[in-house]
Design an enzyme around this catalytic site. Structure first.
Site, PDB file in Angstrom:
ATOM      1  N   ASN A   7     -14.195 -37.746  25.149  1.00  0.00           N
ATOM      2  CA  ASN A   7     -13.833 -37.573  26.557  1.00  0.00           C
ATOM      3  C   ASN A   7     -13.418 -38.942  27.085  1.00  0.00           C
ATOM      4  O   ASN A   7     -14.258 -39.797  27.334  1.00  0.00           O
ATOM      5  CB  ASN A   7     -15.051 -37.025  27.320  1.00  0.00           C
ATOM      6  CG  ASN A   7     -14.771 -36.884  28.804  1.00  0.00           C
ATOM      7  OD1 ASN A   7     -13.645 -37.066  29.255  1.00  0.00           O
ATOM      8  ND2 ASN A   7     -15.802 -36.555  29.576  1.00  0.00           N
ATOM      9  N   LYS A   9     -12.147 -39.672  29.832  1.00  0.00           N
ATOM     10  CA  LYS A   9     -12.342 -39.770  31.295  1.00  0.00           C
ATOM     11  C   LYS A   9     -11.091 -40.394  31.933  1.00  0.00           C
ATOM     12  O   LYS A   9     -10.002 -40.222  31.411  1.00  0.00           O
ATOM     13  CB  LYS A   9     -13.632 -40.533  31.606  1.00  0.00           C
ATOM     14  CG  LYS A   9     -14.838 -39.930  30.880  1.00  0.00           C
ATOM     15  CD  LYS A   9     -16.166 -40.432  31.353  1.00  0.00           C
ATOM     16  CE  LYS A   9     -17.281 -39.776  30.545  1.00  0.00           C
ATOM     17  NZ  LYS A   9     -18.622 -40.148  30.960  1.00  0.00           N
ATOM     18  N   HIS A  87     -18.431 -30.908  34.038  1.00  0.00           N
ATOM     19  CA  HIS A  87     -19.004 -32.216  33.697  1.00  0.00           C
ATOM     20  C   HIS A  87     -19.811 -32.736  34.898  1.00  0.00           C
ATOM     21  O   HIS A  87     -19.417 -32.531  36.041  1.00  0.00           O
ATOM     22  CB  HIS A  87     -17.882 -33.193  33.327  1.00  0.00           C
ATOM     23  CG  HIS A  87     -18.408 -34.431  32.676  1.00  0.00           C
ATOM     24  ND1 HIS A  87     -18.996 -35.451  33.392  1.00  0.00           N
ATOM     25  CD2 HIS A  87     -18.466 -34.807  31.371  1.00  0.00           C
ATOM     26  CE1 HIS A  87     -19.375 -36.395  32.542  1.00  0.00           C
ATOM     27  NE2 HIS A  87     -19.070 -36.032  31.316  1.00  0.00           N
ATOM     28  N   GLU A  89     -20.031 -35.534  36.173  1.00  0.00           N
ATOM     29  CA  GLU A  89     -19.277 -36.401  37.089  1.00  0.00           C
ATOM     30  C   GLU A  89     -18.503 -35.566  38.103  1.00  0.00           C
ATOM     31  O   GLU A  89     -18.363 -35.946  39.267  1.00  0.00           O
ATOM     32  CB  GLU A  89     -18.350 -37.324  36.285  1.00  0.00           C
ATOM     33  CG  GLU A  89     -19.145 -38.427  35.596  1.00  0.00           C
ATOM     34  CD  GLU A  89     -18.539 -38.932  34.295  1.00  0.00           C
ATOM     35  OE1 GLU A  89     -17.366 -38.643  34.003  1.00  0.00           O
ATOM     36  OE2 GLU A  89     -19.269 -39.622  33.552  1.00  0.00           O
ATOM     37  N   GLU A 154     -25.782 -32.670  28.187  1.00  0.00           N
ATOM     38  CA  GLU A 154     -25.598 -34.069  28.568  1.00  0.00           C
ATOM     39  C   GLU A 154     -26.609 -34.426  29.650  1.00  0.00           C
ATOM     40  O   GLU A 154     -26.354 -34.151  30.839  1.00  0.00           O
ATOM     41  CB  GLU A 154     -24.186 -34.293  29.129  1.00  0.00           C
ATOM     42  CG  GLU A 154     -23.061 -34.092  28.147  1.00  0.00           C
ATOM     43  CD  GLU A 154     -21.847 -34.944  28.493  1.00  0.00           C
ATOM     44  OE1 GLU A 154     -21.467 -35.770  27.663  1.00  0.00           O
ATOM     45  OE2 GLU A 154     -21.277 -34.784  29.591  1.00  0.00           O
ATOM     46  N   GLY A 160     -23.546 -42.984  29.975  1.00  0.00           N
ATOM     47  CA  GLY A 160     -23.099 -44.347  30.262  1.00  0.00           C
ATOM     48  C   GLY A 160     -24.216 -45.359  30.453  1.00  0.00           C
ATOM     49  O   GLY A 160     -23.984 -46.466  30.921  1.00  0.00           O
ATOM     50  N   SER A 196     -24.341 -41.494  25.850  1.00  0.00           N
ATOM     51  CA  SER A 196     -24.552 -42.769  25.149  1.00  0.00           C
ATOM     52  C   SER A 196     -24.536 -42.668  23.630  1.00  0.00           C
ATOM     53  O   SER A 196     -25.257 -43.401  22.945  1.00  0.00           O
ATOM     54  CB  SER A 196     -25.861 -43.424  25.620  1.00  0.00           C
ATOM     55  OG  SER A 196     -25.767 -43.778  26.981  1.00  0.00           O
ATOM     56  N   GLY A 217     -18.215 -40.372  25.437  1.00  0.00           N
ATOM     57  CA  GLY A 217     -17.437 -41.023  26.496  1.00  0.00           C
ATOM     58  C   GLY A 217     -17.074 -42.435  26.083  1.00  0.00           C
ATOM     59  O   GLY A 217     -16.134 -42.662  25.317  1.00  0.00           O
ATOM     60  N   GLY A 218     -17.849 -43.400  26.582  1.00  0.00           N
ATOM     61  CA  GLY A 218     -17.561 -44.828  26.404  1.00  0.00           C
ATOM     62  C   GLY A 218     -17.159 -45.238  24.989  1.00  0.00           C
ATOM     63  O   GLY A 218     -16.163 -45.936  24.809  1.00  0.00           O
TER      64      GLY A 218
HETATM   65  P1  13P Z   1     -21.007 -41.794  27.479  1.00  0.00           P
HETATM   66  O1  13P Z   1     -20.800 -41.515  26.031  1.00  0.00           O
HETATM   67  O2  13P Z   1     -20.184 -42.932  28.004  1.00  0.00           O
HETATM   68  O3  13P Z   1     -22.467 -41.903  27.825  1.00  0.00           O
HETATM   69  O4  13P Z   1     -20.452 -40.513  28.279  1.00  0.00           O
HETATM   70  C1  13P Z   1     -20.880 -39.265  27.906  1.00  0.00           C
HETATM   71  C2  13P Z   1     -20.063 -38.268  28.603  1.00  0.00           C
HETATM   72  O5  13P Z   1     -20.124 -38.125  29.803  1.00  0.00           O
HETATM   73  C3  13P Z   1     -19.130 -37.463  27.794  1.00  0.00           C
HETATM   74  O6  13P Z   1     -18.628 -36.413  28.523  1.00  0.00           O
END
Ligand code: 13P
Length: 237
Positions: A7, A9, A87, A89, A154, A160, A196, A217-218
């Site tokens: 992802n 983002k 999600h 967010e 999640e 993050g 993470s 994500g990251g």
């Molecule tokens: P991180 O891997 O940056 O923690 O993000 C997870 C996420 O929100 C994937 O959708």
């Protein structure tokens, strides 16, 4: 076979995404399934054969006068068959509620798109997470005729932050989710873990059999890190 869902983002400029794609196209992902979810404007730049594409979101309406939205029909016309829905967010910053999430899920099922439904507790809810997850699942799915769906667990406090639940916590939560989906919705669905995930913890996470894949994500923004994660998962156990 594990699902590896990246992802991206709201990250990367056009120049950065072009170089990302070049390197992505070289990655070997044969035993597992890689699904890359970039921002809308970049979807049609992805041209590799070693991964599928997913969208980070979809409009809750079919088509028409909804400025700034992207419809399910537009996504399927681009060959996209996975969409991340709900999600945390979007739930937090854009106030997406379960009615909206349910409408999006319903459209996915109508168009044979596989939704990746994100659920997870925040830090205060950690001790009663089963209750929270149950309520998020039920409010999203009630009244829908279910088709293929992927659940993404999640924990909001893990996204993050570098903190992840213990192996025991992940194992128990995913096991509970699978059993709940089977007993209450009569479906066997894949459950992925997100929060993470990185090259340093992937080997340890990979020991949890209940994990059907990862929503990253990251770490997926840095192609070297994504590659390392994939390499670990490609090794036969
Ligand atoms: P991180 O891997 O940056 O923690 O993000 C997870 C996420 O929100 C994937 O959708």
């Amino acid at each position: 076979m594990k699902l590896i869902i990246s992802n991206l983002k709201m990250n990367l400029t056009l120049e950065e995404i072009k170089s990302y794609i070049q390197q992505l196209n070289e990655i070997k992902c044969q035993r597992n399934k890689l699904i890359v979810c970039p921002s809308y404007p970049y979807l049609s730049y992805f041209n590799g054969k070693n991964y599928s594409l997913g969208s980070q979101n979809v409009a809750s309406e079919k088509m028409g006068a909804f400025t700034g939205e992207v419809s399910i029909e537009q996504l399927t016309s681009l060959g996209i068959h996975y969409v991340i829905i709900g999600h945390s967010e979007r739930r937090t910053h854009l106030k997406e509620d379960s009615d909206l999430i349910r409408k999006k899920l319903s459209l996915c099922f109508d168009y044979d798109v596989i939704p990746i439904l994100c659920i997870g507790e925040n830090l205060e809810e950690k001790e009663k997470r089963t209750e929270v997850l149950k309520s998020q699942i039920d409010s999203a799915l009630q009244g829908l005729k279910l088709k293929d769906i992927i659940l993404a667990y999640e924990p909001v406090w893990s996204i993050g932050t570098g903190f992840i639940p213990t192996r025991e916590e992940i194992k128990n939560t995913l096991d509970w989710m699978k059993k709940y989906m089977k007993s209450h919705y009569s479906i066997e669905c894949k459950v992925v873990y997100g929060g993470s995930v990185n090259p340093r913890n992937i080997e340890s996470l990979n020991q949890i059999e209940e994990i059907d894949g990862y929503l990253i994500g990251g770490a997926s923004l840095k192609i070297e890190e994504l590659k390392r994660i994939i390499e670990v998962l490609e090794v036969e156990k």
